[in-house]
Scaffold this motif. Sequence first.
Motif, PDB file in Angstrom:
ATOM      1  N   GLY A 192       0.726  -1.122  -0.103  1.00  0.00           N
ATOM      2  CA  GLY A 192       0.068  -0.116   0.015  1.00  0.00           C
ATOM      3  C   GLY A 192       0.913   1.217   0.178  1.00  0.00           C
ATOM      4  N   VAL A 193       0.275   2.380   0.296  1.00  0.00           N
ATOM      5  CA  VAL A 193       0.709   3.606   0.486  1.00  0.00           C
ATOM      6  C   VAL A 193       0.954   4.091   1.727  1.00  0.00           C
ATOM      7  CG1 VAL A 193       0.631   5.988  -0.621  1.00  0.00           C
ATOM      8  CG2 VAL A 193      -0.178   4.170  -1.870  1.00  0.00           C
ATOM      9  N   SER A 194       2.266   4.699   2.111  1.00  0.00           N
ATOM     10  CA  SER A 194       2.583   5.248   3.636  1.00  0.00           C
ATOM     11  C   SER A 194       1.728   6.498   3.794  1.00  0.00           C
ATOM     12  CB  SER A 194       4.006   5.443   3.977  1.00  0.00           C
ATOM     13  OG  SER A 194       4.338   6.439   3.001  1.00  0.00           O
ATOM     14  N   ALA A 195       1.697   6.823   5.026  1.00  0.00           N
ATOM     15  CA  ALA A 195       1.322   8.264   5.425  1.00  0.00           C
ATOM     16  C   ALA A 195       2.349   9.239   4.839  1.00  0.00           C
ATOM     17  CB  ALA A 195       1.163   8.248   6.890  1.00  0.00           C
ATOM     18  N   ALA A 196       2.166  10.483   4.969  1.00  0.00           N
ATOM     19  CA  ALA A 196       2.999  11.310   3.878  1.00  0.00           C
ATOM     20  C   ALA A 196       3.692  12.390   5.242  1.00  0.00           C
ATOM     21  CB  ALA A 196       2.372  12.292   3.044  1.00  0.00           C
ATOM     22  N   LEU A 197       5.157  12.714   4.569  1.00  0.00           N
ATOM     23  CA  LEU A 197       5.882  13.587   5.590  1.00  0.00           C
ATOM     24  C   LEU A 197       5.919  14.982   4.552  1.00  0.00           C
ATOM     25  CD1 LEU A 197       8.456  11.425   7.089  1.00  0.00           C
ATOM     26  CD2 LEU A 197       6.606  12.533   8.191  1.00  0.00           C
ATOM     27  N   PRO A 198       6.153  16.113   5.076  1.00  0.00           N
ATOM     28  CA  PRO A 198       6.385  17.257   4.187  1.00  0.00           C
ATOM     29  C   PRO A 198       7.786  17.660   3.939  1.00  0.00           C
ATOM     30  CG  PRO A 198       6.150  17.751   6.970  1.00  0.00           C
ATOM     31  CD  PRO A 198       5.956  16.304   6.473  1.00  0.00           C
ATOM     32  N   PHE A 199       7.927  17.997   2.804  1.00  0.00           N
ATOM     33  CA  PHE A 199       9.214  18.378   2.007  1.00  0.00           C
ATOM     34  C   PHE A 199       9.023  19.785   1.618  1.00  0.00           C
ATOM     35  CE2 PHE A 199      12.042  18.716  -1.634  1.00  0.00           C
ATOM     36  CZ  PHE A 199      13.273  18.234  -1.073  1.00  0.00           C
ATOM     37  N   THR A 200       9.740  20.758   1.659  1.00  0.00           N
ATOM     38  CA  THR A 200       9.842  22.054   1.623  1.00  0.00           C
ATOM     39  C   THR A 200      10.697  22.536   0.178  1.00  0.00           C
ATOM     40  OG1 THR A 200       9.194  22.536   3.836  1.00  0.00           O
ATOM     41  CG2 THR A 200       9.865  24.210   2.292  1.00  0.00           C
ATOM     42  N   VAL A 201      10.252  23.021  -0.737  1.00  0.00           N
ATOM     43  CA  VAL A 201      10.908  23.439  -1.933  1.00  0.00           C
ATOM     44  C   VAL A 201      10.888  25.005  -1.723  1.00  0.00           C
ATOM     45  CG1 VAL A 201      10.916  23.983  -4.322  1.00  0.00           C
ATOM     46  CG2 VAL A 201      10.251  21.893  -3.659  1.00  0.00           C
ATOM     47  N   LEU A 202      12.153  25.502  -1.506  1.00  0.00           N
ATOM     48  CA  LEU A 202      12.152  26.937  -1.223  1.00  0.00           C
ATOM     49  C   LEU A 202      13.441  27.457  -1.912  1.00  0.00           C
ATOM     50  CD1 LEU A 202      11.263  29.516   0.562  1.00  0.00           C
ATOM     51  CD2 LEU A 202      12.506  28.761   2.554  1.00  0.00           C
ATOM     52  N   ARG A 203      13.298  28.780  -2.665  1.00  0.00           N
ATOM     53  CA  ARG A 203      14.511  29.242  -3.184  1.00  0.00           C
ATOM     54  C   ARG A 203      15.424  29.639  -2.199  1.00  0.00           C
ATOM     55  NH1 ARG A 203      13.417  29.661  -8.498  1.00  0.00           N
ATOM     56  NH2 ARG A 203      11.248  29.325  -8.909  1.00  0.00           N
ATOM     57  N   GLY A 204      16.894  29.288  -2.198  1.00  0.00           N
ATOM     58  CA  GLY A 204      17.752  29.907  -1.424  1.00  0.00           C
ATOM     59  C   GLY A 204      18.382  31.095  -1.968  1.00  0.00           C
ATOM     60  N   PRO A 205      19.162  31.920  -1.083  1.00  0.00           N
ATOM     61  CA  PRO A 205      19.724  33.020  -1.361  1.00  0.00           C
ATOM     62  C   PRO A 205      20.800  32.985  -2.415  1.00  0.00           C
ATOM     63  CG  PRO A 205      20.511  32.399   0.874  1.00  0.00           C
ATOM     64  CD  PRO A 205      19.365  31.462   0.428  1.00  0.00           C
ATOM     65  N   ARG A 206      20.996  33.786  -3.340  1.00  0.00           N
ATOM     66  CA  ARG A 206      21.991  33.826  -4.531  1.00  0.00           C
ATOM     67  C   ARG A 206      22.866  34.969  -4.389  1.00  0.00           C
ATOM     68  NH1 ARG A 206      21.093  29.707  -8.379  1.00  0.00           N
ATOM     69  NH2 ARG A 206      19.122  28.480  -7.822  1.00  0.00           N
ATOM     70  N   LEU A 207      23.998  34.762  -4.364  1.00  0.00           N
ATOM     71  CA  LEU A 207      25.268  35.906  -4.425  1.00  0.00           C
ATOM     72  C   LEU A 207      25.617  36.466  -5.762  1.00  0.00           C
ATOM     73  CD1 LEU A 207      27.233  35.225  -1.099  1.00  0.00           C
ATOM     74  CD2 LEU A 207      24.831  36.381  -1.414  1.00  0.00           C
ATOM     75  N   THR A 208      25.533  37.596  -6.341  1.00  0.00           N
ATOM     76  CA  THR A 208      25.953  38.189  -7.295  1.00  0.00           C
ATOM     77  C   THR A 208      27.357  39.002  -7.015  1.00  0.00           C
ATOM     78  OG1 THR A 208      24.516  40.097  -7.351  1.00  0.00           O
ATOM     79  CG2 THR A 208      23.771  38.015  -8.446  1.00  0.00           C
ATOM     80  N   SER A 209      27.400  39.832  -6.135  1.00  0.00           N
ATOM     81  CA  SER A 209      28.591  40.562  -6.009  1.00  0.00           C
ATOM     82  C   SER A 209      28.798  41.077  -4.664  1.00  0.00           C
ATOM     83  CB  SER A 209      28.548  41.797  -6.571  1.00  0.00           C
ATOM     84  OG  SER A 209      27.441  42.892  -6.283  1.00  0.00           O
ATOM     85  N   LEU A 210      30.085  41.282  -4.229  1.00  0.00           N
ATOM     86  CA  LEU A 210      30.498  41.933  -3.001  1.00  0.00           C
ATOM     87  C   LEU A 210      31.161  43.231  -3.068  1.00  0.00           C
ATOM     88  CD1 LEU A 210      32.581  38.720  -1.772  1.00  0.00           C
ATOM     89  CD2 LEU A 210      30.192  39.423  -1.036  1.00  0.00           C
ATOM     90  N   SER A 211      31.071  43.972  -2.225  1.00  0.00           N
ATOM     91  CA  SER A 211      31.754  45.398  -2.310  1.00  0.00           C
ATOM     92  C   SER A 211      32.178  45.770  -0.799  1.00  0.00           C
ATOM     93  CB  SER A 211      30.638  46.560  -2.767  1.00  0.00           C
ATOM     94  OG  SER A 211      31.452  47.598  -2.960  1.00  0.00           O
ATOM     95  N   PRO A 212      33.353  45.867  -0.300  1.00  0.00           N
ATOM     96  CA  PRO A 212      34.529  45.909  -1.524  1.00  0.00           C
ATOM     97  C   PRO A 212      34.863  44.337  -1.538  1.00  0.00           C
ATOM     98  CG  PRO A 212      35.418  46.598   0.576  1.00  0.00           C
ATOM     99  CD  PRO A 212      33.700  46.646   0.790  1.00  0.00           C
ATOM    100  N   ALA A 213      35.493  44.001  -2.588  1.00  0.00           N
ATOM    101  CA  ALA A 213      35.965  42.812  -2.806  1.00  0.00           C
ATOM    102  C   ALA A 213      37.134  42.173  -2.341  1.00  0.00           C
ATOM    103  CB  ALA A 213      35.919  42.344  -4.326  1.00  0.00           C
ATOM    104  N   THR A 214      37.879  43.240  -1.669  1.00  0.00           N
ATOM    105  CA  THR A 214      39.297  43.212  -1.128  1.00  0.00           C
ATOM    106  C   THR A 214      39.668  44.038   0.133  1.00  0.00           C
ATOM    107  OG1 THR A 214      40.510  44.978  -2.507  1.00  0.00           O
ATOM    108  CG2 THR A 214      40.395  42.643  -3.655  1.00  0.00           C
TER     109      THR A 214
END
Length: 277
Positions: A192-214
């Motif tokens: 048969g089919v089990s009971a269900a558990l939750p799974f989360t799809v969530l966009r994570g942070p994405r980095l494009t630049s740092l200032s200052p870089a040095t």
Amino acid sequence: GDVEAVLTADGADSNAVLLAIGPAPHLVAEIRPNSIQSGQPALDWEAAGDRLSEVRALRVYPPEGISVAGLQAAERSVRARLTVSAAAAPGRRVAVLESERGRSNPFSITLQTPLPKIATLTPDRAAPGTTIEQFRITGEALAAVNRISFDPPSGITVTGLSASESAVTAAVAVAADATDGIRSVSVTSPGGVSAALPFTVLRGPRLTSLSPATAPAGGPPVILTVTGTDLAGITALRFSPSEGVTVFAVRATATQATTTVNLSSLATPGVRQVSVS
């Protein structure tokens, strides 16, 4: 009465033998239970009928995966404890009660695959555009699992499923355009089919630049600005390797995060990886 029996092969008959046909020495009218789950430990089993007091054994065919212990016989009932291996093949088995006088009428015992139960998902979340190479589900009665289901299923692909009694693993790919939100995860087996558990799809942070870089080691504290997407809610900024770097409180919006960074005079020059969480 007696009847003659003959074997025939390639058009030729054997000599005749007499077969005595009569009532079985033991009569089985009902068994309880007649359906047992694989993996069942020490189950109380009973047969009801007539002329059962001389019974000394319960025979099951095929016998693989079933053991019988503690058989007790009375005139109208036989009791025993059955243990069924988790690896016992599901399906119908033929059984008889047996004594020195002979066998009872045959009856059937059906072995069923138990309903799978799931307890944990690892990991229990992922970002769109990522693949979990080792998605793991733990629980019970999972050896016969042949499917992992996400509901809603759009944007989720499952491959390479492998199952054991206590765990199921697979690779799970989340499409880049998968919708954020909670999905219900269940597993399916012949039981048969089990009971269900939750799974989360969530966009994570994405980095494009740092200032200052040095920045110079041993210099004054630096106000570091990180830009990117989905940064709201981050609480930490990390350097790797982290030796000689101190990061203070982070302030974030959806597209920008700022913090103060102190670089020790002992910090080793070189490139550091920056991440947020």
